[in-house]
Design a protein around this motif. Structure first.
Motif, PDB file in Angstrom:
ATOM      1  N   THR A  69      29.751 -38.372  16.108  1.00 23.24           N
ATOM      2  CA  THR A  69      29.475 -37.420  14.997  1.00 23.24           C
ATOM      3  C   THR A  69      30.542 -36.021  14.989  1.00 23.24           C
ATOM      4  O   THR A  69      30.639 -36.089  13.477  1.00 23.24           O
ATOM      5  CB  THR A  69      28.096 -36.469  15.612  1.00 23.24           C
ATOM      6  N   TYR A  70      31.415 -35.628  15.793  1.00 18.42           N
ATOM      7  CA  TYR A  70      32.360 -35.149  14.952  1.00 18.42           C
ATOM      8  C   TYR A  70      33.520 -35.435  15.278  1.00 18.42           C
ATOM      9  O   TYR A  70      34.393 -33.892  15.687  1.00 18.42           O
ATOM     10  CB  TYR A  70      31.912 -33.744  16.466  1.00 18.42           C
ATOM     11  N   THR A 101      15.059 -30.769   0.439  1.00 19.27           N
ATOM     12  CA  THR A 101      14.339 -32.113  -0.332  1.00 19.27           C
ATOM     13  C   THR A 101      15.060 -33.623   0.943  1.00 19.27           C
ATOM     14  O   THR A 101      15.137 -34.594   0.781  1.00 19.27           O
ATOM     15  CB  THR A 101      14.071 -32.827  -1.205  1.00 19.27           C
ATOM     16  N   ASP A 102      16.572 -32.542   1.508  1.00 17.97           N
ATOM     17  CA  ASP A 102      17.359 -34.059   1.801  1.00 17.97           C
ATOM     18  C   ASP A 102      16.657 -34.543   3.495  1.00 17.97           C
ATOM     19  O   ASP A 102      16.209 -33.820   3.580  1.00 17.97           O
ATOM     20  CB  ASP A 102      18.996 -33.366   2.352  1.00 17.97           C
ATOM     21  N   THR A 103      17.223 -35.425   3.389  1.00 12.19           N
ATOM     22  CA  THR A 103      16.879 -36.139   5.317  1.00 12.19           C
ATOM     23  C   THR A 103      18.171 -35.782   6.038  1.00 12.19           C
ATOM     24  O   THR A 103      19.426 -35.801   5.124  1.00 12.19           O
ATOM     25  CB  THR A 103      16.327 -37.228   5.115  1.00 12.19           C
ATOM     26  N   PHE A 104      17.894 -35.038   7.068  1.00 11.93           N
ATOM     27  CA  PHE A 104      19.208 -34.721   8.173  1.00 11.93           C
ATOM     28  C   PHE A 104      18.938 -35.317   9.619  1.00 11.93           C
ATOM     29  O   PHE A 104      18.386 -35.667   9.788  1.00 11.93           O
ATOM     30  CB  PHE A 104      19.346 -33.261   8.136  1.00 11.93           C
ATOM     31  N   PRO A 105      20.037 -35.805   9.956  1.00 13.28           N
ATOM     32  CA  PRO A 105      19.971 -37.037  10.883  1.00 13.28           C
ATOM     33  C   PRO A 105      20.305 -35.941  12.145  1.00 13.28           C
ATOM     34  O   PRO A 105      20.313 -34.835  12.029  1.00 13.28           O
ATOM     35  CB  PRO A 105      21.608 -37.494  11.088  1.00 13.28           C
ATOM     36  N   GLU A 106      19.439 -36.984  13.528  1.00 15.64           N
ATOM     37  CA  GLU A 106      19.906 -35.868  14.721  1.00 15.64           C
ATOM     38  C   GLU A 106      20.966 -35.339  14.994  1.00 15.64           C
ATOM     39  O   GLU A 106      22.307 -36.857  15.123  1.00 15.64           O
ATOM     40  CB  GLU A 106      19.108 -36.423  15.934  1.00 15.64           C
ATOM     41  N   ALA A 107      21.223 -34.278  15.321  1.00 18.11           N
ATOM     42  CA  ALA A 107      23.058 -33.750  16.216  1.00 18.11           C
ATOM     43  C   ALA A 107      22.436 -34.402  17.225  1.00 18.11           C
ATOM     44  O   ALA A 107      22.389 -33.526  18.292  1.00 18.11           O
ATOM     45  CB  ALA A 107      23.478 -32.217  15.552  1.00 18.11           C
ATOM     46  N   ASN A 108      24.366 -34.593  17.912  1.00 17.60           N
ATOM     47  CA  ASN A 108      24.357 -35.233  19.421  1.00 17.60           C
ATOM     48  C   ASN A 108      24.871 -33.811  19.953  1.00 17.60           C
ATOM     49  O   ASN A 108      26.086 -33.702  19.541  1.00 17.60           O
ATOM     50  CB  ASN A 108      25.421 -35.940  19.344  1.00 17.60           C
TER      51      ASN A 108
END
Length: 201
Positions: free
Chosen positions: A158-159, A59-66
Motif C-alpha cells: 500500500t505504501y 460517495t467514493d469507496t475506500f480500500p482498507e489501509a494496511n
C-alpha cells in the motif's frame, strides 16, 4: 573570413556561457545546495495555491489501509501504524534530499499546528533518509516540532510509492481515504476541514 571569425567568436562565447552554467550546477550539486534552492523555487510555486490535494467525495469507496508495519520515533521507540486505530492519520513520506519534500514541509507544519492532542488527528512523517539524524537535524533547524519516524520493517505494498513526497490520509476505522504523490499545499481551510470531518471534531 569575417563570417568565419564571427562564427568562431559566437561559438567561443557560447562555450563559455555553457561552461559557467555547468560549473554553477556542478557547484550546487557538490555542495548540496541544489536541494534547498530547488525546494525554495517549488515553495514559491506552492504559494500560488495551484497545487492542492484533491479531497475525496463521500460517495467514493475506500480500500482498507494496511497498518501492520513498524516504525521508530526520534527516541527509538518502535510503534505500529495500528497504534493509531480510532484516529485519523496524516502520513507523509519524505526525505531531506528531496526538494519537493522541503517545499511542502512548511504547509504541513502549518496544518499540524491547527490540531492539538485532543483532536484525534495524528501526523506521522516518515523519513526515507538512511541517516535518521539528518532528518532530526532538518526538523530542529527549521523549527518544526512534528513527530518524525523511520521504517523498522518492510513497507507493505500500500505504501510502496516510487515517488516522494507521497501523502496518505487514513480514517479512524482504517480506510485509505487519500493518496497524493508529489508535492501539494496542505494548509488550506478545505483540507483542514476534510481532516476535521473525518475525525468528527
Amino acid at each position: 573570413m569575417t563570417d568565419q571569425k564571427e562564427k568562431a567568436k559566437k561559438r567561443k562565447k557560447s562555450l563559455i556561457e555553457w561552461g559557467v552554467i555547468i560549473g554553477v550546477i556542478a557547484f550546487l550539486y557538490l555542495t548540496g545546495l541544489h536541494t534547498s534552492i530547488i525546494g525554495t523555487l517549488q515553495k514559491g510555486l506552492l504559494a500560488t495555491g495551484l497545487i492542492k490535494p484533491s479531497i475525496p467525495s463521500v460517495t467514493d469507496t475506500f480500500p482498507e489501509a494496511n497498518r501492520d508495519f513498524y516504525m521508530a520515533d526520534e527516541e527509538g521507540q518502535v510503534i505500529s501504524l495500528a497504534n493509531f486505530d480510532g484516529e485519523v492519520v496524516f502520513m507523509n513520506i519524505w526525505a531531506t534530499w528531496c526538494p519537493p519534500c522541503i517545499a511542502e514541509m512548511p504547509s504541513i507544519n502549518k496544518l499540524y499546528q491547527q490540531f492539538d492532542e485532543s483532536d484525534n488527528v495524528k501526523f506521522v512523517l516518515v523519513s526515507m533518509d538512511e541517516d535518521f539524524e539528518k532528518a532530526k537535524q532538518f526538523m530542529e533547524k527549521r523549527g518544526f516540532d512534528m513527530p518524525i519516524y523511520h521504517y523498522r520493517t518492510k513497507v507493505p505494498g500500500t505504501y510502496e510509492s516510487s515517488v516522494i513526497p507521497t501523502t496518505y490520509v487514513i480514517s479512524g476505522d482504517g480506510k485509505l481515504m487519500m493518496e497524493k504523490q508529489g508535492l501539494a499545499k496542505y494548509d488550506t481551510s478545505e483540507f483542514e476541514q476534510f481532516l476535521r470531518d473525518l475525525a468528527e471534531i
